[in-house]
Design an enzyme around this catalytic site. Structure first.
Site, short mmCIF file in Angstrom:
data_model
loop_
_atom_site.label_atom_id
_atom_site.label_comp_id
_atom_site.label_asym_id
_atom_site.label_seq_id
_atom_site.Cartn_x
_atom_site.Cartn_y
_atom_site.Cartn_z
N LYS A 87 0.83 -1.22 0.00
CA LYS A 87 0.00 0.00 0.00
C LYS A 87 0.86 1.25 0.00
O LYS A 87 0.37 2.36 0.16
CB LYS A 87 -0.91 0.01 1.24
CG LYS A 87 -1.79 -1.21 1.37
CD LYS A 87 -2.61 -1.11 2.66
CE LYS A 87 -3.35 -2.40 2.95
NZ LYS A 87 -3.98 -2.36 4.28
N HIS A 137 24.85 -10.47 5.59
CA HIS A 137 24.02 -11.54 6.16
C HIS A 137 24.75 -12.04 7.40
O HIS A 137 25.31 -13.15 7.41
CB HIS A 137 23.83 -12.63 5.11
CG HIS A 137 22.74 -13.61 5.38
ND1 HIS A 137 22.09 -13.70 6.60
CD2 HIS A 137 22.17 -14.56 4.57
CE1 HIS A 137 21.19 -14.66 6.52
NE2 HIS A 137 21.21 -15.19 5.30
C1 NCD Z 1 21.71 -16.98 1.26
C2 NCD Z 1 21.10 -15.59 1.18
O1 NCD Z 1 19.89 -15.43 1.34
O2 NCD Z 1 21.90 -14.67 1.02
N1 NCD Z 1 20.78 -17.95 1.67
C3 NCD Z 1 20.72 -18.23 2.99
O3 NCD Z 1 20.32 -17.41 3.78
N2 NCD Z 1 21.19 -19.43 3.39
C4 NCD Z 1 22.45 -17.40 0.05
C5 NCD Z 1 21.80 -17.25 -1.29
O4 NCD Z 1 20.64 -16.89 -1.41
O5 NCD Z 1 22.51 -17.53 -2.25
#
Ligand code: NCD
Length: 313
Positions: A87, A137
């Site tokens: 939205k 990450h």
């Molecule tokens: C990874 C990501 O999301 O970055 N996956 C995960 O969390 N294990 C790796 C990927 O998507 O290639």
């Protein structure tokens, strides 16, 4: 308040504590009395999982980690469609409101680099970055490091061969930063030229005098040096489609299989954050060096330790 935004923020002391706790949670969870006791750890606490990008392992392992610690979970996948983002609501407004409902932490995955940091600036509760586009990450890097620690028994003096899409892959980025905290670590970075690490990471490695080399060919020549082989997929969703098809054919050079793994050490470990495409042949799944499924399971133990650390202290 402990936001988890980047793997930069962990000291080696904290990492050791987290890994020892993850190991103890793993042992407890595999014993019936321990399992009951664990359920009381975060009883009455609440976790929100909000995922704007696809996920299998990260979202489920966070939910399972919370469950095993007695914590309730409210969860949305496809948040780009099934939240007020569709939205036109900004990430900041959504997070501000969610944090008013008094969860004890919010796990966020988003497609934009820097999204977790932006969320943290408006949140009253800890934000845990579960992937911010091509950014970072950090919780994946923690579980990757835990897997190395468990299998190799050390984090110092390791040669790590990291291969694949190092430009767009956030797991390799966060892992390189985390491993760089340890003495005697050296990296062999194997990627097509156009998918090499970004300049900021290269500058970081140089500034910190970390030994690294970047190559795009002759995998067989570098495989024998590796203590850890960390392989990643082509991040098709982050590459514009016309470049994608060329890169896919170039990715054939990156396929690991029984034939080329003959060159790797007997005591090396083969890791992948998953999902994999064709870059690790399934004929390696029974190779004792292949740790990628164990690695995925370690994610749950590490996220238990992380939730306990963020929420309970
Ligand atoms: C990874 C990501 O999301 O970055 N996956 C995960 O969390 N294990 C790796 C990927 O998507 O290639």
């Amino acid at each position: 308040m402990k936001h988890i935004i980047s793997s930069d923020q962990f000291s080696t002391d904290i990492l050791l504590t987290l890994f020892q706790n993850a190991k103890s949670f793993e042992e407890k969870l595999n014993n019936s009395m321990g399992k009951v006791l664990l359920k009381r750890k975060l009883e009455g606490k609440l976790l929100f999982n909000i995922f704007y990008e696809p996920s299998t392992r990260t979202r489920f392992s966070f939910s399972a980690a919370a469950f095993h610690l007695g914590m309730a979970v409210e969860d949305t996948e496809s948040a780009s469609y099934f939240s007020s983002a569709i939205k036109g609501e900004s990430l900041e407004d959504s997070i501000k409101v969610l944090s008013l409902y008094k969860p004890d932490a919010i796990v966020l995955r988003h497609s934009e680099e820097g999204a977790a940091f932006r969320a943290a600036t408006v949140s009253n509760v800890p934000i845990i970055n579960a992937g911010d586009g091509p950014g970072e990450h950090p919780t994946q890097a923690l579980l990757d490091l835990y897997t190395i620690w468990k299998n190799k028994g050390r984090l110092n003096n390791l040669t790590i061969l990291i291969g694949g899409d190092l430009k767009n892959g956030r797991t390799a980025r966060s892992l390189i930063k985390l491993l760089s905290k340890y003495q005697g670590v050296q990296f062999i970075l194997f990627s097509p030229n156009s998918l090499a690490i970004k300049e900021d990471l290269r500058a970081f490695l140089k500034q910190n005098s970390i030994a690294f080399m970047e190559i795009d060919n002759h995998l067989d020549r570098v495989l024998p040096a590796a203590d850890v082989i960390y392989w990643t997929r082509l991040q098709k969703e982050r590459i514009n489609s016309s470049d994608g098809s060329d890169l896919e054919s170039e990715y054939d050079k990156f396929i690991l299989n029984k034939e080329n793994m003959v060159h790797a050490k007997n005591n090396c470990i083969l890791m992948h954050p998953l999902p994999r495409n064709t870059e690790i042949s399934s004929d390696l799944d029974n190779d004792p060096r292949a740790k990628y499924f164990e690695q995925a399971q370690n994610g749950m133990y590490v996220r238990m330790a992380l939730l306990d650390w963020v929420v309970n202290s």
